[in-house]
Enzyme design. Structure first.
Site, PDB file in Angstrom:
ATOM      1  N   TYR A  66     -10.393  -9.668  -7.266  1.00 27.48           N
ATOM      2  CA  TYR A  66      -9.223 -10.093  -8.110  1.00 27.48           C
ATOM      3  C   TYR A  66      -9.785 -11.154  -8.875  1.00 27.48           C
ATOM      4  O   TYR A  66      -9.209 -11.582 -10.005  1.00 27.48           O
ATOM      5  CB  TYR A  66      -7.945  -9.965  -7.592  1.00 27.48           C
ATOM      6  CG  TYR A  66      -7.564  -8.741  -7.039  1.00 27.48           C
ATOM      7  CD1 TYR A  66      -6.977  -7.731  -7.759  1.00 27.48           C
ATOM      8  CD2 TYR A  66      -7.283  -8.507  -5.668  1.00 27.48           C
ATOM      9  CE1 TYR A  66      -6.585  -6.624  -7.442  1.00 27.48           C
ATOM     10  CE2 TYR A  66      -7.152  -7.252  -4.868  1.00 27.48           C
ATOM     11  CZ  TYR A  66      -6.726  -6.365  -5.805  1.00 27.48           C
ATOM     12  OH  TYR A  66      -6.392  -5.090  -5.413  1.00 27.48           O
ATOM     13  N   HIS A  92      -2.056   2.701  -6.331  1.00 29.73           N
ATOM     14  CA  HIS A  92      -3.051   1.613  -6.333  1.00 29.73           C
ATOM     15  C   HIS A  92      -2.983   0.710  -7.374  1.00 29.73           C
ATOM     16  O   HIS A  92      -3.090  -0.506  -7.449  1.00 29.73           O
ATOM     17  CB  HIS A  92      -4.492   2.039  -5.964  1.00 29.73           C
ATOM     18  CG  HIS A  92      -4.549   1.975  -4.582  1.00 29.73           C
ATOM     19  ND1 HIS A  92      -3.948   2.549  -3.717  1.00 29.73           N
ATOM     20  CD2 HIS A  92      -5.532   1.382  -3.772  1.00 29.73           C
ATOM     21  CE1 HIS A  92      -4.480   2.341  -2.380  1.00 29.73           C
ATOM     22  NE2 HIS A  92      -5.437   1.343  -2.430  1.00 29.73           N
ATOM     23  N   ARG A 109      -0.218  -1.884  -6.871  1.00 26.10           N
ATOM     24  CA  ARG A 109      -0.620  -2.817  -6.021  1.00 26.10           C
ATOM     25  C   ARG A 109      -1.649  -3.831  -6.549  1.00 26.10           C
ATOM     26  O   ARG A 109      -1.629  -4.952  -6.516  1.00 26.10           O
ATOM     27  CB  ARG A 109      -1.319  -2.437  -5.068  1.00 26.10           C
ATOM     28  CG  ARG A 109      -2.066  -3.172  -3.825  1.00 26.10           C
ATOM     29  CD  ARG A 109      -2.190  -2.204  -2.377  1.00 26.10           C
ATOM     30  NE  ARG A 109      -2.988  -2.893  -1.516  1.00 26.10           N
ATOM     31  CZ  ARG A 109      -3.005  -3.866  -0.618  1.00 26.10           C
ATOM     32  NH1 ARG A 109      -1.363  -4.462  -0.509  1.00 26.10           N
ATOM     33  NH2 ARG A 109      -3.883  -4.561   0.173  1.00 26.10           N
ATOM     34  N   ARG A 115       0.769  -1.108   0.043  1.00 24.78           N
ATOM     35  CA  ARG A 115       0.279  -0.092  -0.165  1.00 24.78           C
ATOM     36  C   ARG A 115       0.674   1.329   0.138  1.00 24.78           C
ATOM     37  O   ARG A 115       1.927   1.277   0.498  1.00 24.78           O
ATOM     38  CB  ARG A 115      -0.765  -0.142   1.131  1.00 24.78           C
ATOM     39  CG  ARG A 115      -1.930  -1.027   1.299  1.00 24.78           C
ATOM     40  CD  ARG A 115      -2.753  -1.023   2.623  1.00 24.78           C
ATOM     41  NE  ARG A 115      -3.817  -1.829   2.828  1.00 24.78           N
ATOM     42  CZ  ARG A 115      -3.560  -3.199   3.558  1.00 24.78           C
ATOM     43  NH1 ARG A 115      -2.441  -3.173   4.165  1.00 24.78           N
ATOM     44  NH2 ARG A 115      -4.549  -3.924   3.394  1.00 24.78           N
ATOM     45  N   HIS A 141      -4.941  -8.461   3.603  1.00 21.66           N
ATOM     46  CA  HIS A 141      -6.358  -8.300   3.711  1.00 21.66           C
ATOM     47  C   HIS A 141      -6.924  -8.988   4.797  1.00 21.66           C
ATOM     48  O   HIS A 141      -6.555 -10.364   4.942  1.00 21.66           O
ATOM     49  CB  HIS A 141      -7.419  -8.894   2.496  1.00 21.66           C
ATOM     50  CG  HIS A 141      -6.974  -7.895   1.260  1.00 21.66           C
ATOM     51  ND1 HIS A 141      -7.297  -8.421   0.075  1.00 21.66           N
ATOM     52  CD2 HIS A 141      -6.579  -6.691   1.291  1.00 21.66           C
ATOM     53  CE1 HIS A 141      -7.129  -7.161  -0.940  1.00 21.66           C
ATOM     54  NE2 HIS A 141      -6.696  -6.161  -0.018  1.00 21.66           N
ATOM     55  N   LYS A 183      -2.792  -2.270   7.655  1.00 20.86           N
ATOM     56  CA  LYS A 183      -4.040  -1.569   8.270  1.00 20.86           C
ATOM     57  C   LYS A 183      -4.152  -2.092   9.617  1.00 20.86           C
ATOM     58  O   LYS A 183      -3.830  -3.556   9.836  1.00 20.86           O
ATOM     59  CB  LYS A 183      -5.122  -1.783   7.463  1.00 20.86           C
ATOM     60  CG  LYS A 183      -5.199  -0.870   6.272  1.00 20.86           C
ATOM     61  CD  LYS A 183      -6.312  -1.097   5.409  1.00 20.86           C
ATOM     62  CE  LYS A 183      -6.491   0.109   4.557  1.00 20.86           C
ATOM     63  NZ  LYS A 183      -7.891  -0.069   3.561  1.00 20.86           N
TER      64      LYS A 183
END
Length: 324
Positions: free
Chosen positions: A286, A251, A254, A158, A277, A182
């Site tokens: 994806y 992004h 990524r 990220r 994630h 995150k």
């Protein structure tokens, strides 16, 4: 961070409660400044709407009012996902108001955002990425830029993870890098051969730029940590200089990493781990990208799927008949 009555619509009591909520997020919940800014921006928009509709106290807001507000956000062009975020902010705020005795119920509790189509992330194909990253840097800053972009594509970072990476987190012998994602969750990611070579070049230049005691892996011309905005700007510049057919942004690298990894391996769980994630449903987007690629190959290759053309007599024939 506070809400000044002179700068925003709303009664003094509304603004005081909002300021108290933001302080609660900062001090008790330990949310990041960026998260607090998002809550404050969403709720200030609600305050302005309340003022326009003559509602001067948080206890006056009803479920019907929240539905009207959602309809207004939709008319203003917000997507279902953005409206869902606004509703989440309102629910969280009213939990705080209930705790403080400033409200008697949570009017947004059962309100749902309108559904909107899920946009698939754009990706660049492998050849496009290769062409962009095979360009030769001409100065130390471009050497740095190439190292950043190689690392981002190599490890699926990220933007915040790239900007926040410290020199000590990089192990070129591994080769791997440790990043903080995150939710302050740390993960260790492999670094590819091309990225290692680009990083080695950058580290030899970094010594001449970095200020004493600076921990950042990527630094600016002034020797301090490179900001996220600067990384975005440099990537866009790189795309323009090297003939990208679409605007380059972090992004995109990524997303391209995730799509190319899934296309090659088919291992959704592995890609989920690499991307960091928490929910595999986030990674599953994806699979749609991968299916689109497979569908195009199928349409172009399968003898019973090829498009048909109409000849002068009006008869339909396959574009390429087998055996002719």
């Amino acid at each position: 961070m506070s809400v000044a009555a002179s700068d925003h619509k709303g009664s003094a009591s509304q603004l005081a409660a909002l300021t108290g909520f933001i302080r609660h997020l900062q001090s008790e919940k330990r949310h990041s400044p960026r998260t607090c800014e998002h809550y404050q921006r969403d709720l200030q928009r609600l305050v302005a709407w309340l003022a326009d509709n003559g509602l001067n106290d948080w206890s006056e807001l009803s479920a019907h009012d929240v539905r009207r507000y959602v309809a207004r956000l939709s008319r203003d062009g917000l997507s279902g996902r953005s409206i869902a975020r606004h509703l989440s902010s309102i629910r969280r705020f009213y939990q705080y108001l209930l705790r403080e005795g400033l409200a008697i119920d949570n009017p947004a509790l059962d309100i749902r955002a309108p559904k909107s189509g899920r946009r698939l992330p754009r990706v660049a194909d492998v050849d496009q990425i290769g062409q962009l990253l095979d360009a030769t840097p001409e100065d130390p800053l471009e050497i740095r830029d190439l190292a950043m972009f190689e690392l981002m594509y190599s490890s699926g970072l990220r933007l915040a993870e790239l900007a926040g990476a410290d020199l000590s987190a990089l192990d070129l012998k591994g080769p791997e890098i440790r990043v903080l994602g995150k939710g302050n969750k740390e993960r260790v990611l492999p670094v590819g051969r091309k990225a290692v070579a680009a990083l080695q070049q950058w580290l030899s230049c970094r010594r001449a730029l970095v200020t004493e005691g600076e921990k950042a892996l990527f630094v600016s011309q002034r020797g301090t940590r490179l900001s996220r905005r600067s990384i975005q700007s440099r990537l866009s510049r790189w795309g323009i200089l090297h003939g990208a057919d679409q605007r380059l942004h972090p992004h995109l690298l990524r997303h391209s990493f995730a799509s190319h990894m899934l296309e090659s391996s088919g291992d959704l769980r592995a890609v989920q781990e690499l991307l960091g994630h928490a929910d595999i449903a986030t990674t599953q987007v994806y699979t749609h990208l991968d299916f689109q690629h497979l569908a195009r190959v199928y349409d172009q290759s399968h003898p019973r799927a090829r498009r048909r053309t109409t000849d002068r007599t009006g008869c339909e024939e396959e574009e390429h008949r087998a055996g002719q």
